[in-house]
Design an enzyme around this catalytic site. Structure first.
Site, PDB file in Angstrom:
ATOM      1  N   SER A 163     -10.042  -2.073   5.205  1.00 17.37           N
ATOM      2  CA  SER A 163      -8.719  -1.927   5.790  1.00 17.37           C
ATOM      3  C   SER A 163      -8.512  -0.597   6.520  1.00 17.37           C
ATOM      4  CB  SER A 163      -7.671  -2.074   4.686  1.00 17.37           C
ATOM      5  OG  SER A 163      -7.883  -1.083   3.697  1.00 17.37           O
ATOM      6  N   SER A 216     -13.068  -0.752   1.750  1.00 18.11           N
ATOM      7  CA  SER A 216     -12.251  -0.485   2.934  1.00 18.11           C
ATOM      8  C   SER A 216     -12.642   0.723   3.762  1.00 18.11           C
ATOM      9  CB  SER A 216     -10.789  -0.375   2.542  1.00 18.11           C
ATOM     10  OG  SER A 216     -10.265  -1.666   2.432  1.00 18.11           O
ATOM     11  N   LYS A 264      -5.409   7.872   6.942  1.00 19.31           N
ATOM     12  CA  LYS A 264      -4.920   6.496   6.836  1.00 19.31           C
ATOM     13  C   LYS A 264      -3.461   6.504   6.397  1.00 19.31           C
ATOM     14  CE  LYS A 264      -6.512   2.224   4.519  1.00 19.31           C
ATOM     15  NZ  LYS A 264      -7.550   1.690   3.622  1.00 19.31           N
TER      16      LYS A 264
HETATM   17  N1  GLN Z   1     -11.024  -6.277   1.363  1.00 22.26           N
HETATM   18  C1  GLN Z   1     -10.728  -5.790   0.066  1.00 22.26           C
HETATM   19  C2  GLN Z   1      -9.377  -6.246  -0.364  1.00 22.26           C
HETATM   20  O1  GLN Z   1      -8.666  -6.768   0.420  1.00 22.26           O
HETATM   21  C3  GLN Z   1     -10.870  -4.305   0.025  1.00 22.26           C
HETATM   22  C4  GLN Z   1      -9.633  -3.544   0.214  1.00 22.26           C
HETATM   23  C5  GLN Z   1      -9.803  -2.071   0.102  1.00 22.26           C
HETATM   24  O2  GLN Z   1     -10.884  -1.550  -0.176  1.00 22.26           O
HETATM   25  N2  GLN Z   1      -8.690  -1.390   0.267  1.00 22.26           N
HETATM   26  O3  GLN Z   1      -9.005  -6.111  -1.479  1.00 22.26           O
END
Ligand code: GLN
Length: 494
Positions: free
Chosen positions: A159, A183, A79
Site C-alpha cells: 500500500s 506494503s 506515507k
Molecule cells: N496487502 C496487505 C494487506 O492488505 C498488506 C498491507 C500492508 O502491509 N499494509 O493487508
C-alpha cells in the site's frame, strides 16, 4: 541538478558541505519535480511552504559549518498514515480526510531532527489495506515504469505506492512506508527500489496509524542500499512511547564499500515452498540466476523447507481482519474524523459515519474480523490462526539452524496493469501479491527487496532476502553486494 538527484545521499551531503549546491536549491528542485510528476499521483499533500522554510534553516546550518547529519537538507516523503503535527494525515480515506494530528510519529520526528526535509505526505491504499495503491480516495498512484502503456497504466504496488513513486521518480531520496504484510516491499519490487522491512520492534510504531499492531512496522524505500542504511540508522532504536519497541541499544550500521564485501561461505537458503503455482517464469529464472551468481561469489546455496508457508496467507488474512475489526472501532464519528449528518440516534450516527467514512475493503475486513471474533468462532479462527502463526515462526527458527539468510522472490509477478488488477477483488489480489512477503511479518523477521533487472516487457523484477531477528547488518551487506553485481539502472526521468 539531474546528476545530483541520481547520486546517493552521502554524495549530496558532500556537495552541500562544499557549497556546490544549497539546501534551498535542492528542495526547490524536489518540489518542482513533485509538480512535474503529478500525473503519477504520488502525493496526497505537498508541504511546500514548510519545506522551503526548513531548507533555509538547513542552508544556514551549512553556512555556519556546524557538524551535520548526512540527512540535513535531504528531501524525503512520508506515507500518509504517519501522524505529522499540523499536517493533515488522511490514510487516503474519507474518514480522516480532514484529520490534522497534534503530535508527530517518532519516525518522522527522528528524521526531522536529523535535518531531513519533508516535501509531502504520500499516497496509499485506504488505511494501508491493499497491494496496489488503487484504493485511495485521491485516486491510484501510477507506476512510472511503462507508463506510456496506451489507455492503461501499471500499478505502483501497495500500500505504500506513493512513497515508492516519490523515490523512483527521483523526487526525493528516501521515503517511509509501512509494512504489515508487504506494503513496503511490494511497491519497492514493482517500482525497482530497495525496500526494507525492519525487525518488528526495531523501529517505533508510535504515531503510525495502526493496521495490525502485532505486525506493523515502518519501512524504508530508497534507490540504493547505502541510503537505506542511513535512514535506518536515523530512525531505529528504543522508543519509550511504543510498548513493543525493542529495549536493547541499536548500534549504527556501517557498510564497507561494495568491493570489500565478501560472501564466501555465507549460507543462503532457497525455500522450496516459495516455488508456488502462480510464480511468473521470468521471476523464477531470475531467482535461479541470482542463486548461481551468489554461488560463484563463494556463498553456499542450500535448498531448505519451510513447510507451513502455504498456510501463512490464510492465517495472515484472519489475524489481519481480527485486528482491523478491533482497531477501527475508534472511528465512530464522535471522537475522530468524519461525522455523518445524522442526528436521529447515537447508533445511527455511528453506523452512518462508518459506512460513509470507510470504503468497501475496510468495511469488509471489519465485518469478517468481527465474525471471526464472535464467541462461537473465536477458537476455530482467531486462536487457530495464532497457533499456525507459531508454526510459521518455528519454520523460520528451524531454517536458521541451517542457513544465515533465505532468498525468495518478492512478488509473484511484475507490476500488473491497472485494469487487470482491479478486475479481481482486493482480497484475491492480496492472496496473490502478498504470498512471499507476509510470512516475514507473521514471524517478525527483517526482509529486504532489491531490483535485479527489467523483464522483457521493461518492468522491474526484484528478489527478497530474509534473515533472523536483528540481522539487518547482514541483509543490507548482502543486498549491497548484489546491488553492485547487478547494476540495476533507475529511471528517475520518466
Ligand atoms: N496487502 C496487505 C494487506 O492488505 C498488506 C498491507 C500492508 O502491509 N499494509 O493487508
Amino acid at each position: 541538478m539531474d546528476k545530483v538527484f541520481s547520486s546517493n545521499i552521502k554524495t549530496v551531503h558532500q556537495l552541500l558541505v562544499n557549497g556546490r549546491i544549497t539546501s534551498t536549491e535542492l528542495i526547490n528542485t524536489s518540489l518542482l519535480k513533485a509538480k512535474k510528476f503529478k500525473k503519477f499521483n504520488a502525493f496526497i499533500t505537498l508541504t511546500e511552504n514548510e519545506a522551503k522554510k526548513k531548507s533555509e534553516e538547513s542552508l544556514m546550518r551549512y553556512v555556519a559549518k556546524q557538524p551535520l547529519s548526512q540527512l540535513d537538507g535531504i528531501p524525503i516523503a512520508i506515507k500518509d498514515n504517519f501522524c505529522t503535527s499540523n499536517i493533515r494525515t488522511t490514510c487516503a480515506s474519507q474518514m480522516l480526510k480532514n484529520f490534522t494530528p497534534t503530535y508527530d510519529a517518532t519516525v518522522y520526528e527522528r528524521l526531522i531532527n536529523s535535518g531531513a526535509i519533508l516535501i509531502g505526505k504520500s499516497n496509499l491504499d485506504q488505511f494501508a489495506m491493499g497491494s496496489g495503491t488503487v484504493d485511495s480516495i485521491f485516486g491510484p498512484a501510477k507506476n512510472h515504469w511503462g507508463h506510456e502503456a496506451s489507455d492503461d497504466f501499471y500499478i505502483s504496488g501497495g500500500s505504500s505506492g506513493g512513497s515508492a513513486i516519490s523515490v523512483a521518480t527521483g523526487t526525493c531520496f528516501a521515503a517511509i512506508g509501512s509494512d504489515t504484510g508487504g506494503s513496503t516491499r511490494n511497491p519497492a519490487s514493482y517500482c525497482g527500489l530497495i525496500g526494507l522491512k525492519p525487525t518488528y520492534g526495531l523501529v517505533s510504531r508510535f504515531g503510525l496509524i495502526p493496521l495490525v499492531n502485532s505486525m506493523d512496522v515502518p519501512g524504508i524505500l530508497t534507490r540504493n542500499v547505502d541510503d537505506c542504511t542511513l535512514i535506518l540508522n536515523s530512525i531505529a532504536g528504543f522508543d519509550i512511547k511504543d510498548s513493543t519497541s525493542l529495549k536493547q541499544t541499536f548500534t549504527k550500521i556501517r557498510l564497507p564499500p561494495a568491493s570489500k564485501l565478501n560472501i564466501k561461505n555465507l549460507k543462503i537458503g532457497i525455500p522450496c515452498e516459495y516455488h508456488c503455482e502462480n510464480l511468473d517464469k521470468e521471476i523464477l529464472e531470475t531467482w535461479n540466476e541470482i542463486a548461481k551468481l551468489l554461488e560463484q561469489g563463494g556463498a553456499i546455496i542450500k535448498e531448505v523447507s519451510m513447510p507451513h508457508t502455504e498456510y501463512s496467507i490464510v492465517c495472515y488474512s484472519i489475524l489481519n481482519q481480527c485486528e482491523v475489526a478491533s482497531n477501527m472501532t475508534r472511528y465512530d464519528g464522535v471522537e475522530y474524523g468524519f461525522r455523518a449528518k445524522e442526528n436521529s440516534s447515537t447508533e445511527k450516527l455511528f453506523a452512518t459515519s462508518r459506512s460513509l467514512g470507510f470504503n468497501e475493503v475496510v468495511r469488509n475486513r471489519i465485518l469478517t474480523g468481527n465474525y471471526f471474533l464472535l464467541a462461537r468462532n473465536y477458537e476455530n479462527y482467531f486462536n487457530q490462526a495464532l497457533k499456525v502463526r507459531r508454526l510459521i515462526l518455528e519454520d523460520f527458527d528451524r531454517v536458521w539452524e541451517d542457513v544465515q539468510v533465505v532468498l525468495t522472490p518478492t512478488t509473484l509477478t511484475t507490476a500488473p496493469l491497472y485494469k487487470e488488477f482491479v478486475q479481481n477483488t482486493n482480497r484475491d489480489q492480496c492472496a496473490l501479491q502478498d504470498y512471499c512477503t507476509q510470512p516475514a511479518n507473521m514471524a517478525g523477521v527483517p526482509a529486504i527487496t532489491l531490483p535485479i533487472k527489467l523483464s522483457l516487457q521493461g518492468m522491474p523484477i526484484s528478489l527478497q532476502i530474509m534473515g533472523r531477528n536483528l540481522s539487518e547488518p547482514m541483509l543490507l551487506a548482502l543486498a549491497k553486494y548484489l546491488e553492485n553485481a547487478v547494476q540495476f539502472q533507475h529511471n528517475i526521468n520518466p
